[in-house]
Design a protein around this motif. Structure first.
Motif, PDB file in Angstrom:
ATOM      1  N   ARG A  36      62.879 -17.298-106.354  1.00 28.05           N
ATOM      2  CA  ARG A  36      64.158 -17.732-105.334  1.00 28.05           C
ATOM      3  C   ARG A  36      64.102 -17.162-104.105  1.00 28.05           C
ATOM      4  N   ASN A  37      63.942 -15.600-104.650  1.00 32.03           N
ATOM      5  CA  ASN A  37      63.715 -14.823-103.065  1.00 32.03           C
ATOM      6  C   ASN A  37      63.002 -14.836-102.428  1.00 32.03           C
ATOM      7  N   ASP A  38      61.367 -14.732-102.916  1.00 32.40           N
ATOM      8  CA  ASP A  38      60.289 -14.870-102.955  1.00 32.40           C
ATOM      9  C   ASP A  38      58.731 -15.895-102.509  1.00 32.40           C
ATOM     10  N   VAL A  39      58.692 -16.090-101.233  1.00 34.01           N
ATOM     11  CA  VAL A  39      58.096 -17.548-100.741  1.00 34.01           C
ATOM     12  C   VAL A  39      56.355 -16.982-100.733  1.00 34.01           C
ATOM     13  N   ARG A  69      60.544 -24.821 -99.120  1.00 36.06           N
ATOM     14  CA  ARG A  69      60.813 -23.827 -99.041  1.00 36.06           C
ATOM     15  C   ARG A  69      59.659 -23.101 -97.953  1.00 36.06           C
ATOM     16  N   TYR A  82      58.500 -20.188-109.874  1.00 31.66           N
ATOM     17  CA  TYR A  82      59.278 -20.024-109.049  1.00 31.66           C
ATOM     18  C   TYR A  82      59.757 -18.844-108.459  1.00 31.66           C
ATOM     19  N   SER A 125      65.496 -26.688-109.815  1.00 36.33           N
ATOM     20  CA  SER A 125      65.995 -26.107-108.577  1.00 36.33           C
ATOM     21  C   SER A 125      65.314 -27.053-107.499  1.00 36.33           C
ATOM     22  N   TRP A 159      60.693 -22.782 -93.803  1.00 36.48           N
ATOM     23  CA  TRP A 159      60.890 -21.829 -93.703  1.00 36.48           C
ATOM     24  C   TRP A 159      59.656 -20.448 -93.508  1.00 36.48           C
ATOM     25  N   GLU A 160      58.748 -20.114 -94.352  1.00 38.51           N
ATOM     26  CA  GLU A 160      58.074 -19.227 -94.658  1.00 38.51           C
ATOM     27  C   GLU A 160      57.268 -19.169 -93.103  1.00 38.51           C
TER      28      GLU A 160
END
Length: 304
Positions: free
Chosen positions: A119-122, A199, A117, A194, A202-203
């Motif tokens: 956080r800001n990189d799917v 998520r 995981y 988390s 959204w990508e």
């Protein structure tokens, strides 16, 4: 075949195709239906579309069959809050401890999120996992509609397995309400976890699916972690699809529940033991149903 039957069959196909088109448009516009009432109404629409041109007796039977699904889904909803009414508290630690025992002292969900995981990189596996998670609302449910439209005898066999699985799971939810990892983490009984289920959508810029997840969180039982129906029903669907398939197809199909459980743990939705128990529930339901169908009276009814 009389011309009237041919014309009614053609009309029925047009109505069914129209229904499918409207349903697909609704999914893209509003997301996959997860609310029980919405699911049941869409099922009723499918049953009604496939009833065009049928006899009155067949239509009545179709309505009775739909009411079976209503009772089944309402039983699941009844599990929400029932444990509280009976004074049964939510368990926050037992499943965590069992997972630690199974993995020699580790917390699999924390290990997976620590390694994968960002956080800001799917990543691609976030997307694949999100898609797998959402198939729970489609793959096990489709046979409830499609089989009834084609072959009621086979539909009954699937419904028997499906309803037994739901019934056993609901009983467990009532007598043993258990929190998922993300909730346990919020309560302080587990390290940082988390909830990252949506998520991946959204990508892909599919906000309607994220809306589906939000609605699902609002209507589903949050402490129905044991057993995992996501894991269980994925195995049920896989077993059903693989029952008459070639060996290599069976192997490929059975990767589906394994991948589902992996995604569930990574997303913080379930512990490993939740998924294993979900699989066990399905195997019990499958074996019990097969035993029932092998009884002489049941064999004669199925042959008719």
């Amino acid at each position: 075949m009389p011309m009237s039957e041919i014309s009614l069959g053609s009309i029925r196909r047009v109505v069914v195709c129209t229904y499918v088109g409207v349903f697909l448009w609704s999914i893209f516009a509003f997301g996959i239906p997860v609310d029980r009432i919405a699911v049941l109404l869409w099922m009723m629409g499918a049953f009604a579309a496939s009833s065009v041109g049928r006899s009155r007796a067949e239509v009545k039977q179709m309505v009775r069959d739909w009411l079976i699904l209503v009772a089944m889904y309402m039983a699941y909803d009844y599990s929400r809050g029932t444990a509280d009414q009976w004074g049964i508290g939510v368990n926050y630690t037992l499943l965590r401890d069992i997972d630690r025992f199974l993995t020699f002292g580790h917390d699999p969900v924390i290990v997976m999120q620590k390694h994968f995981y960002i956080r800001n990189d799917v990543k691609w596996y976030d997307v694949v996992g999100a898609i797998l998670y959402m198939t729970h609302f489609v793959v096990p449910v489709l046979p409830l509609v499609l089989l009834r439209m084609r072959n009621r005898g086979v539909w009954i066999q699937y419904v028997r397995r499906f309803s037994l699985t739901i019934g056993i799971a609901v009983f467990c939810f009532i007598v043993f309400p258990a929190a998922p990892p993300w909730m346990i983490s919020e309560k302080g009984y587990l390290g940082s976890v988390s909830r990252i289920t949506g998520r991946g959508w959204w990508e892909l810029h599919l906000k309607t699916v994220s809306k589906t997840l939000d609605r699902g969180a609002a209507v589903l039982n949050p402490v129905a972690a044991m057993p995992s129906l996501h894991a269980g029903l994925s195995l049920l669907a896989a077993l059903w699809l693989a029952r008459n398939a070639r060996r290599w197809v069976r192997i490929v199909v059975l990767l589906y529940p394994a991948a589902m459980l992996t995604a569930l743990v990574y997303f913080g939705e379930h512990f490993i033991i939740d998924g294993l128990m979900g699989w066990l529930v399905v195997l019990i339901a499958w074996k019990a149903s097969a035993w029932w169908e092998q009884r002489p009276t049941q064999k004669s009814q199925l042959s008719n």
